[in-house]
Scaffold this active site. Structure first.
Site, PDB file in Angstrom:
ATOM      1  N   GLU A 142      30.922  -9.389  70.780  1.00 42.50           N
ATOM      2  CA  GLU A 142      29.599  -8.799  71.038  1.00 42.50           C
ATOM      3  C   GLU A 142      28.959  -9.402  72.284  1.00 42.50           C
ATOM      4  OE1 GLU A 142      28.250  -9.503  67.015  1.00 42.50           O
ATOM      5  OE2 GLU A 142      28.454  -7.392  66.512  1.00 42.50           O
ATOM      6  N   GLU A 156      36.535  -6.877  62.472  1.00 39.49           N
ATOM      7  CA  GLU A 156      35.628  -7.015  61.345  1.00 39.49           C
ATOM      8  C   GLU A 156      35.646  -5.712  60.551  1.00 39.49           C
ATOM      9  OE1 GLU A 156      32.547  -9.540  64.160  1.00 39.49           O
ATOM     10  OE2 GLU A 156      31.661  -8.262  62.622  1.00 39.49           O
TER      11      GLU A 156
END
Lengths: 441, 669
Positions: free
Chosen positions: B491, B563
């Site tokens: 991210e 994830e």
């Protein structure tokens, strides 16, 4: 007849279950493991088969046979094979004998249904006034409140079972999980909470079916979701209460968090034996690791202390659950359907795990607490039972909008029906519970 | 007059001991200054003076500085002590703190939990009025930190060095320091470091003394480095890993690079050992270097030696390579370890250093769009795992590391993604030993700047800071067989910074491990069209339907979500459904559950009740994302949640399927 011809026509019936075993290890042959299969009936092992030399290379399959000879398959009884794979030797951090794989297989071919005659016990009397109906005999006394349509007293052999007059009441809400809050259950599905809290009894009817069989029919009009729910109570002279529920279709968009009832019984009934999935908490979309078996526990152990308190403790596919006190007296909840029920038993009411007792989930509302902690949860002087047809799946694809998978949702546009029995007992044993459940179909 | 003032200022700053006469802002608000006088990163190893010491694991020249230090904490950097590095200065009103520890967990300052934003510049609850925002949520000046609310922790303690240390090169090792800090020894300025999840080492030979030494460290809660550290976890500070002093001979091993490979049939092995040697003397020195390789039964199976002259001006590499017949290969299922012993001798053949490392023969590659280990297509049954301890915050003991690894092995978890920063070296050694596939991830998450025009990934001036974190990780962890994939971070947007990072890691890693990066979505978010700087497609939170869709269509790279399955609260539903799909298609090679452990820390309220606390439970008006940090399949103390058992079941390596009741015997034999 030519005997040699008979020998080649080998058509002996084999009493075996054929199982496919697949090795998903990348570098390990299955000959490193011991395989044990047990055949179980109501939690009791009838036969054990060991297969300790299955030679199977990685990413290969093979069939193994589990012989079912020597087992007397009884009627109205489910039979399962349970596999347990364990290490033959120490394997790194895993000790010898450590289980690394398991499976439960239901032998559907072995289920034989045979109805059992029910003895409905001694005669029943009743009395009625403007607010209540009481059904009784020497052993039992059951009181219905007409306005709410619920049982407010359930006395068996002089013992009151209910806590705070909270007999079974319809309930379609669950204390939101984090995923529920993510997909905004408190907006999109709130109608079902309103339906639970503010249902109006549109019809209450009491009739005598015969000397030892009484019936109460209650219709509820559900606000917001705008549909009808019917409950039919059928009581017999032994105090057994059959409850049949039908929730009609609704055009309300939000799916139904749960279709069920909830009730409170006295805290002393905290010793649990049940036949369903376990031993830990499980839900319709998180149950693969739980097998159908007979489990013994206590209500305190059912609580799962999620750091932000929320829905917890449920068991699915429950055929029967008995809650009893130290004297081994108590209440058996039994399912007539092989599908079973979804049940939770906790020493806390759902409200303790919810953000608010009411309908206002706005963050600024003084009664809304989105930040409860485990020290906010304390055992109360009660056992709360949620007895459901089913509950919305847990989901978890993400926690910021994803709903449970479609097949794990209870759709408002469908009709939902289910039933269960409340069976009071003394001197409870697993054997007795099994027999009672087989009777009440 | 002005000249006198500036000379005076010069003297003031010089006496305050900061290097190069610059003020603190040059260091802590400057993305170009990420360290000063730091040693180059190198592979983890411990140097011993004799084989006897090595076998007993009693290094003569390693001195732990863990324990209780004198400590001072202030909220405003202007109030920080500026003379304490002077060993003779008496410390008045100082407290004590244990090292390693997080200050805020020890009661100094407020633990803050936020997810995306920077805790010192969170639009939801600004803690400092000198932080400007642009477009409502983005910090206007990335690199800038609050000037009046930026807590400073100052540490000091003494230690003793005996005479024999003085013949060697002496180094200080700080395991992890957050987020930026200065070091002094005996009043002399040693250096500065940023990068909170990798060690910083300094050569302290000149400043070190025989007898009592005084070490002083000053740590700032926030620096420009914090712009790269917006991970979804407690934003807390301090010295989080071991601190120690060590020494090596003046002509020493600076780095070790071990490369193992397998032949085309994955039968025979290949070993390459490269030793970087450094000479701290004034003249050229001859060095004799050798290695011995012991197999899994401790049998000597290979050895080589050579000698080389090492100049003081330039490091010299001594290289060895050899073939190994039928090595026992390393995999998570069978973590076969070989022992590589490296020995150096001086020109007179006196033993100088002996080092041992556990290595594994394994090959990691991506061929025909599939991730292979030792030629076999593998499945990563993984979890993301934070460093989380409900008692100590981010400080992880070896005991807790082992507890996690044991639980993984017991529950059919064979892989971990180190979300989102590298761990202490010992963790990788345990994964080597017990068999866990590791995705080693750089300490990079600039989440608060998001991924559009403000993303730091697109800013050339931030390349240095990003790439440094990647290369230091690779240099330190390159020899671990458990590390099979490098990850560039999480991210943190995509752009020139990560294109550069990808190329740099590829050039650096001779083992040619795959490099992955989560944030390689292009503007259309099309999973079949991820950007080029990831060897594996590693998106976030695909649904079972997406797995099915990817499975049914061929992709150019393996599909292993970084994830999935967000296990927040009572969650982890339809997990068995995911695995039913994954097991159908070859290029669906697993995934990493978010995540392993709930990150709450203990708190005791004024009624004496102890409970797991989360965001919002500490301080007043702090920014918070509440209980969003509890996404684990185990509770903070590692008690299993029911979800763990579901994971164990779905991850099983043996499937049983009911074919049916057999009513006919087979007629053939």
């Amino acid at each position: 007849m030519n005997l040699s011809i008979l020998k080649t026509l080998d058509s002996t019936l084999k009493n075996e279950q054929v199982i496919d075993v697949e090795n998903l290890y990348d570098f390990t042959n299955l000959n490193q493991f011991n395989f044990k299969a047990v055949i179980k009936e109501n939690g009791v092992v009838l036969k054990t088969i060991n297969k300790n030399n299955i030679n199977l290379e990685p990413h290969k399959n093979k069939n193994i046979m589990i012989p079912l000879s020597g087992i007397d398959f009884k009627e109205n009884t489910e039979y399962f094979i349970e596999f347990s794979t364990t290490t033959k030797n120490t394997w790194g951090l895993l000790p010898k004998g450590f289980e690394i794989a398991k499976e439960q297989i239901y032998l559907s071919e072995k289920f034989k249904k045979k109805p059992i005659a029910i003895d409905n016990g001694p005669d029943l009397s009743s009395r009625e006034n403007s607010s209540e109906v009481t059904i009784f005999n020497n052993n039992i006394q059951i009181v219905f409140a007409k306005k709410s349509g619920i049982i407010t007293s359930y006395v068996y052999k002089k013992q009151e079972y209910l806590n705070s007059k909270k007999g079974p009441h319809i309930n379609f809400w669950r204390p939101p999980t984090d995923n529920d809050l993510g997909n905004r259950i408190q907006d999109r599905n709130l109608g079902w909470k309103n339906a639970s809290l503010n249902a109006t009894t549109s019809n209450f009817e009491f009739k005598k079916l015969n000397n030892n069989l009484m019936q109460v029919v209650v219709n509820y009009q559900l606000p917001t979701v705008k549909t009808l729910h019917t409950t039919i109570y059928t009581l017999n002279g032994n105090g057994v209460v059959k409850i049949e529920n039908t929730l009609n279709e609704s055009t309300y968009k939000g799916d139904i968090p749960r279709v069920g009832m909830r009730m409170q019984i006295a805290k002393e009934f905290n010793n649990v034996t049940y036949y369903g999935r376990g031993p830990w908490e499980n839900y319709q979309d998180r149950k693969a690791a739980t097998f159908i078996d007979v489990f013994k526990s206590n209500v305190s152990n059912f609580y799962v202390p999620y750091v932000r308190p929320q829905e917890n403790g449920t068991r699915t596919d429950v055929r029967w659950m008995a809650l009893m006190n130290a004297k081994e007296n108590g209440l058996l909840i039994s399912s007539p359907s092989q599908k079973g029920l979804s049940i939770s038993a906790l020493h806390m009411p759902n409200e303790d795990f919810d953000i608010t007792n009411g309908l206002d989930y706005s963050k600024e509302h003084k009664n809304a607490n989105f930040s409860k902690h485990t020290n906010d949860i304390k055992e109360q002087n009660l056992v709360q039972l949620n007895i459901d047809l089913a509950q919305r799946g847990l989901g978890g694809d993400d926690s910021w909008g994803a709903k449970p998978q479609d097949k794990y949702q209870l759709k408002s546009a469908e009709k939902h029906s289910y039933s269960f029995y409340l069976i009071p007992f003394t001197s409870g044993t697993t054997k007795k519970f099994v027999e009672l459940q087989q009777q009440f179909k | 007059m002005k000249k006198t003032t500036s000379i005076l200022l010069f003297l003031i700053f010089f006496s305050a001991g900061y290097g190069q006469q610059k003020d603190i802002w040059h260091y802590i608000e400057n993305e170009q200054v990420i360290g000063e006088n730091k040693e180059d990163a190198h592979a983890s190893f411990t140097s011993f003076v004799s084989l006897k010491n090595l076998k007993a694991n009693t290094p003569t020249f390693k001195k732990s500085l863990n324990g209780v230090w004198d400590f001072n904490w202030v909220k405003n950097p202007a109030d920080r002590p500026t003379e304490f590095m002077n060993p003779t200065l008496r410390l008045i009103d100082w407290k004590k703190i244990k090292v390693p520890s997080n200050w805020e967990v020890e009661g100094f300052g407020t633990p803050i939990y936020v997810n995306h934003q920077y805790e010192f510049s969170d639009y939801k609850a600004m803690v400092a009025d000198d932080m400007e925002l642009i477009d409502r949520i983005y910090p206007k000046n990335p690199g800038k930190v609050p000037h009046t609310y930026n807590p400073v922790g100052s540490y000091r303690r003494e230690f003793t060095l005996s005479d024999n240390w003085m013949h060697n090169e002496v180094f200080l090792h700080i395991g992890a320091l957050k987020s930026g800090g200065f070091v002094w020894l005996n009043g002399k300025y040693i250096g500065y470091t940023q990068g909170s999840k990798l060690p910083s080492e300094f050569n302290i030979t000149k400043a070190a003394r025989k007898g009592i030494n005084s070490i002083a460290i000053q740590v700032f809660r926030w620096t420009d480095g914090s712009y790269l550290e917006a991970q979804d976890f407690w934003r807390i500070s301090g010295i989080e890993r071991d601190v120690f002093i060590y020494a090596q001979p003046k002509v020493r091993i600076q780095d070790i690079e071990i490369i193992t490979d397998l032949d085309k049939e994955y039968t025979h092995g290949f070993l390459e050992v490269n030793l970087d040697l450094q000479n701290h003397e004034k003249t050229n020195k001859e060095m004799y270097v050798s290695y011995q390789l012991f197999d899994t039964e401790n049998q000597l199976i290979a050895e080589q030696q050579s000698n080389t002259a090492v100049s003081p001006k330039l490091r010299k590499t001594a290289s060895f390579s050899t073939n190994i017949m039928r090595p026992k290969k390393w995999s998570a299922e069978h973590p076969n370890l070989y022992t590589l012993r490296i020995t150096t001798k001086d020109e007179n053949k006196n033993l100088k250093e002996v080092v041992e490392r556990k290595i594994g023969f394994r090959k990691v590659e991506i061929t025909n769009g599939l991730l292979l280990v030792n030629g076999q297509r593998i499945t990563l049954k993984g979890v993301n795992a934070h460093e989380a301890n409900p008692e100590t915050g981010h400080v992880m003991s070896e005991e807790l590391m082992l507890k996690d690894i044991k639980l993984w092995k017991e529950n059919n978890i064979n892989a971990v993604r180190l979300s989102h920063y590298p761990r202490a070296s010992r963790f990788y050694e345990l994964c080597d030993l017990y068999g866990i596939y590791v995705v080693d991830e750089a300490n990079l998450e600039s989440h608060g700047m998001y991924y559009g025009k403000y993303s730091l990934a697109k800013k050339a001036n931030w390349t240095k800071a990003h790439v440094d974190r990647m290369t230091r990780m690779v240099e330190r962890d390159k020899n671990h067989p458990s590390v099979i994939i490098w990850s560039m971070g999480n991210e943190a947007g995509n752009g020139i910074v990560f294109y550069e990072g990808y190329k740099t890691i590829k050039a650096l890693d001779k083992s040619k491990r795959p490099v992955q990066y989560e944030r390689t979505y292009k503007s259309d978010n099309n999973l079949f069209n991820m950007d080029w700087n990831t060897d594996i497609i590693v998106p976030q939170y695909p649904s079972p339907a997406t797995f099915e869709r990817i499975g049914k269509t061929k992709t150019d790279r393996p599909f292993i979500p970084s994830e999935y399955t967000h296990s927040m609260g009572n969650s982890t539903g339809n997990f068995a459904d995911y695995w039913e799909i994954i097991e159908k298609y070859d290029h669906l090679q697993g995934g990493f559950i978010w995540d392993w452990v709930d990150q709450s820390i203990w708190k005791t309220n004024n009624k004496g009740e102890k409970f797991y606390a989360y965001g919002g439970d500490f301080g007043n008006n702090m920014p918070t994302d509440n209980s969003f940090l509890n996404n684990g399949i185990v509770f903070p103390d590692r008690t299993p949640q029911p979800a763990l058992y579901e994971v164990k079941k779905a991850h099983e390596f043996i499937n049983f399927k009911n074919i049916g009741f057999n009513t006919k015997k087979r007629t053939s034999n």
